[in-house]
Scaffold this motif. Structure first.
Motif, PDB file in Angstrom:
ATOM      1  N   GLY A 253      35.786  45.252  39.210  1.00 43.29           N
ATOM      2  CA  GLY A 253      36.917  45.162  38.706  1.00 43.29           C
ATOM      3  C   GLY A 253      37.792  46.252  37.992  1.00 43.29           C
ATOM      4  N   LEU A 254      36.956  47.245  37.551  1.00 46.67           N
ATOM      5  CA  LEU A 254      37.627  48.437  37.234  1.00 46.67           C
ATOM      6  C   LEU A 254      38.378  49.177  38.430  1.00 46.67           C
ATOM      7  CD1 LEU A 254      37.942  50.792  35.144  1.00 46.67           C
ATOM      8  CD2 LEU A 254      35.530  51.767  36.141  1.00 46.67           C
ATOM      9  N   GLY A 255      37.896  48.881  39.498  1.00 42.16           N
ATOM     10  CA  GLY A 255      38.499  49.746  40.425  1.00 42.16           C
ATOM     11  C   GLY A 255      39.694  48.849  41.309  1.00 42.16           C
ATOM     12  N   GLN A 256      40.068  47.877  40.725  1.00 38.51           N
ATOM     13  CA  GLN A 256      41.123  46.832  41.254  1.00 38.51           C
ATOM     14  C   GLN A 256      42.483  47.423  40.987  1.00 38.51           C
ATOM     15  OE1 GLN A 256      40.298  44.318  43.557  1.00 38.51           O
ATOM     16  NE2 GLN A 256      38.183  45.135  43.187  1.00 38.51           N
ATOM     17  N   LYS A 257      43.562  47.226  41.771  1.00 34.02           N
ATOM     18  CA  LYS A 257      44.844  47.804  41.151  1.00 34.02           C
ATOM     19  C   LYS A 257      45.815  46.612  41.076  1.00 34.02           C
ATOM     20  CE  LYS A 257      43.962  52.268  43.642  1.00 34.02           C
ATOM     21  NZ  LYS A 257      43.341  52.816  42.306  1.00 34.02           N
ATOM     22  N   PRO A 258      46.224  46.077  39.794  1.00 31.43           N
ATOM     23  CA  PRO A 258      45.818  46.676  38.727  1.00 31.43           C
ATOM     24  C   PRO A 258      44.241  46.257  38.369  1.00 31.43           C
ATOM     25  CG  PRO A 258      46.973  44.780  38.040  1.00 31.43           C
ATOM     26  CD  PRO A 258      47.137  45.232  39.571  1.00 31.43           C
ATOM     27  N   PRO A 259      43.658  46.634  37.379  1.00 36.80           N
ATOM     28  CA  PRO A 259      42.060  46.333  37.098  1.00 36.80           C
ATOM     29  C   PRO A 259      42.169  44.931  36.748  1.00 36.80           C
ATOM     30  CG  PRO A 259      42.530  48.431  36.001  1.00 36.80           C
ATOM     31  CD  PRO A 259      43.901  47.837  36.547  1.00 36.80           C
ATOM     32  N   LYS A 260      41.075  44.158  37.111  1.00 33.48           N
ATOM     33  CA  LYS A 260      40.786  42.908  36.786  1.00 33.48           C
ATOM     34  C   LYS A 260      39.695  42.725  36.067  1.00 33.48           C
ATOM     35  CE  LYS A 260      43.139  41.066  40.834  1.00 33.48           C
ATOM     36  NZ  LYS A 260      44.269  40.161  40.172  1.00 33.48           N
ATOM     37  N   TYR A 261      39.345  41.974  35.025  1.00 28.68           N
ATOM     38  CA  TYR A 261      38.028  41.660  34.195  1.00 28.68           C
ATOM     39  C   TYR A 261      37.785  40.192  34.206  1.00 28.68           C
ATOM     40  CZ  TYR A 261      38.740  46.513  33.710  1.00 28.68           C
ATOM     41  OH  TYR A 261      38.871  48.233  33.771  1.00 28.68           O
ATOM     42  N   LEU A 262      36.259  39.890  33.960  1.00 30.46           N
ATOM     43  CA  LEU A 262      36.093  38.599  33.403  1.00 30.46           C
ATOM     44  C   LEU A 262      36.416  38.031  32.227  1.00 30.46           C
ATOM     45  CD1 LEU A 262      32.425  39.114  34.972  1.00 30.46           C
ATOM     46  CD2 LEU A 262      34.379  37.830  36.194  1.00 30.46           C
ATOM     47  N   VAL A 263      36.928  36.748  32.198  1.00 25.59           N
ATOM     48  CA  VAL A 263      37.278  35.986  31.244  1.00 25.59           C
ATOM     49  C   VAL A 263      36.382  34.700  31.116  1.00 25.59           C
ATOM     50  CG1 VAL A 263      39.476  37.195  30.911  1.00 25.59           C
ATOM     51  CG2 VAL A 263      39.087  34.903  32.081  1.00 25.59           C
ATOM     52  N   ALA A 264      36.400  34.013  29.928  1.00 24.31           N
ATOM     53  CA  ALA A 264      35.428  32.977  29.977  1.00 24.31           C
ATOM     54  C   ALA A 264      35.949  31.915  30.803  1.00 24.31           C
ATOM     55  CB  ALA A 264      35.441  32.324  28.436  1.00 24.31           C
ATOM     56  N   GLY A 265      35.257  30.876  31.247  1.00 29.40           N
ATOM     57  CA  GLY A 265      35.653  29.857  32.439  1.00 29.40           C
ATOM     58  C   GLY A 265      35.679  30.292  33.901  1.00 29.40           C
ATOM     59  N   GLN A 266      35.169  31.262  34.088  1.00 30.25           N
ATOM     60  CA  GLN A 266      35.336  32.039  35.636  1.00 30.25           C
ATOM     61  C   GLN A 266      33.864  31.600  36.143  1.00 30.25           C
ATOM     62  OE1 GLN A 266      36.921  35.904  35.090  1.00 30.25           O
ATOM     63  NE2 GLN A 266      38.317  35.184  36.718  1.00 30.25           N
ATOM     64  N   ALA A 267      33.870  31.443  37.523  1.00 28.06           N
ATOM     65  CA  ALA A 267      32.593  31.476  38.469  1.00 28.06           C
ATOM     66  C   ALA A 267      32.172  32.578  39.162  1.00 28.06           C
ATOM     67  CB  ALA A 267      32.740  30.113  39.241  1.00 28.06           C
ATOM     68  N   VAL A 268      31.182  33.134  38.887  1.00 27.09           N
ATOM     69  CA  VAL A 268      30.613  34.315  39.852  1.00 27.09           C
ATOM     70  C   VAL A 268      29.647  34.138  40.558  1.00 27.09           C
ATOM     71  CG1 VAL A 268      29.916  36.728  39.498  1.00 27.09           C
ATOM     72  CG2 VAL A 268      31.315  35.713  37.851  1.00 27.09           C
ATOM     73  N   ARG A 269      29.960  34.513  42.084  1.00 27.39           N
ATOM     74  CA  ARG A 269      28.785  34.084  42.886  1.00 27.39           C
ATOM     75  C   ARG A 269      28.403  35.470  43.624  1.00 27.39           C
ATOM     76  NH1 ARG A 269      29.888  32.003  48.325  1.00 27.39           N
ATOM     77  NH2 ARG A 269      27.881  31.497  49.183  1.00 27.39           N
ATOM     78  N   LEU A 270      27.221  35.879  43.906  1.00 33.39           N
ATOM     79  CA  LEU A 270      26.761  37.307  44.524  1.00 33.39           C
ATOM     80  C   LEU A 270      25.391  36.951  45.233  1.00 33.39           C
ATOM     81  CD1 LEU A 270      24.792  39.515  41.762  1.00 33.39           C
ATOM     82  CD2 LEU A 270      26.304  37.261  41.161  1.00 33.39           C
ATOM     83  N   GLY A 271      25.128  37.788  46.056  1.00 32.75           N
ATOM     84  CA  GLY A 271      23.899  37.894  46.754  1.00 32.75           C
ATOM     85  C   GLY A 271      23.629  39.028  47.692  1.00 32.75           C
TER      86      GLY A 271
END
Length: 285
Positions: A253-271
């Motif tokens: 998120g820090l590297g997005q333009k503009p930066p994006k960060y997590l907030v409550a209520g989101q779904a994260v999926r990774l693998g």
């Protein structure tokens, strides 16, 4: 083998995933997926067991059967920063000449599908998918040539980070910004090293609310697994069950333009290819 821990938080039992994707109970064989069980003799003993001879656990893992952290009684949760050159660039930091080492508190460890808490007052909670290396046989001053003999296996790690605390509060304190409760989901399972022919050829990815932000491969690490195990053993004894989170590819998120960060209520999926997936919901602490 794919080793795991299942059941309610704090009451997890040891298990393994069979060829049909079902959980088999190891409680009558070992007390936990921890300690001596992860050493070379310990894993050899488990490999000699026919999974079909073990009790079948009701439920489908990661659906109606909760999985806990895939390793129990972890003594050290060691992290490597800026270990992908393109991630260093997006963070506006130089590529390190030696590994950047910091730690997560073991109280950050949670299951692969447990909720991730946004700390109170946080506005810059970020995501990072990472390859986790689990130490089997411990040691000090390990030669690079022997380093892989000390690896029990690999797992997915979500190195959740609070960037303001990490980079700005108190002059920048990585440990403090990385170690909040729930900031270290691991699993779903520990894949033993014999099933991962080359840990430097693994695709890894992360999505938030269905949008893919990270899509990398471990071959672009600055310092590979072999180097990291040897390097860390110069400064500390590595012990069975220690976890090394090896760094994240670009796309945080820090590297997005503009930066994006997590907030409550989101779904994260990774693998990570061959190591499984995690899915988390973000909640307010």
């Amino acid at each position: 083998m794919k080793l795991l821990r299942y059941g309610p938080r704090g009451q997890e039992k040891p298990g393994l995933l069979d060829a049909q994707g079902r959980v088999r109970d190891l409680s009558a064989v070992v007390p936990d997926i921890a300690g001596e069980v992860l050493t070379t003799p310990g894993l050899a003993r488990l490999r000699g067991i026919d999974p079909a001879s073990l009790p079948l656990v009701d439920g489908t893992p990661q659906q109606d059967l909760r999985l806990g952290p895939c390793v129990g009684r972890t003594g050290k949760f060691i992290c490597i920063g800026l270990n992908y050159a393109d991630h260093a660039a997006e963070s506006n930091m130089p590529v390190p000449r030696e590994p950047v080492v910091f730690g997560k508190w073991t109280s950050a460890i949670c299951g692969p599908n447990d909720d991730v808490e946004i700390p109170r007052g946080s506005t810059r909670t970020d995501w990072e998918v990472e390859l986790g290396v689990v130490i089997g046989t411990g040691g000090r001053y390990i030669d690079e040539a022997d380093a892989m003999d000390h690896v029990a296996g690999y797992c997915v790690v979500h190195d959740v980070s609070e960037r303001e605390i990490q980079l700005e509060r108190g002059g920048g304190q990585w440990d403090k910004g990385k170690g909040c409760d729930t900031f270290g989901p691991i699993g779903p399972w520990l894949v033993t090293a014999d099933e991962v022919p080359d840990p430097q050829q693994l695709d890894l990815w992360l999505e938030v609310d269905g949008h893919r932000y990270q899509d990398g491969n471990t071959r672009t690490m600055v310092f590979g697994v072999r180097q990291l195990v040897s390097y860390l053993s110069r400064f500390m004894s590595l012990q069975p069950g220690d976890i090394i989170a090896t760094g994240t590819p670009p796309g945080v998120g820090l590297g997005q333009k503009p930066p994006k960060y997590l907030v409550a209520g989101q779904a994260v999926r990774l693998g990570i290819h061959g190591l499984g997936e995690q899915r988390q919901r973000t909640v307010q602490a």
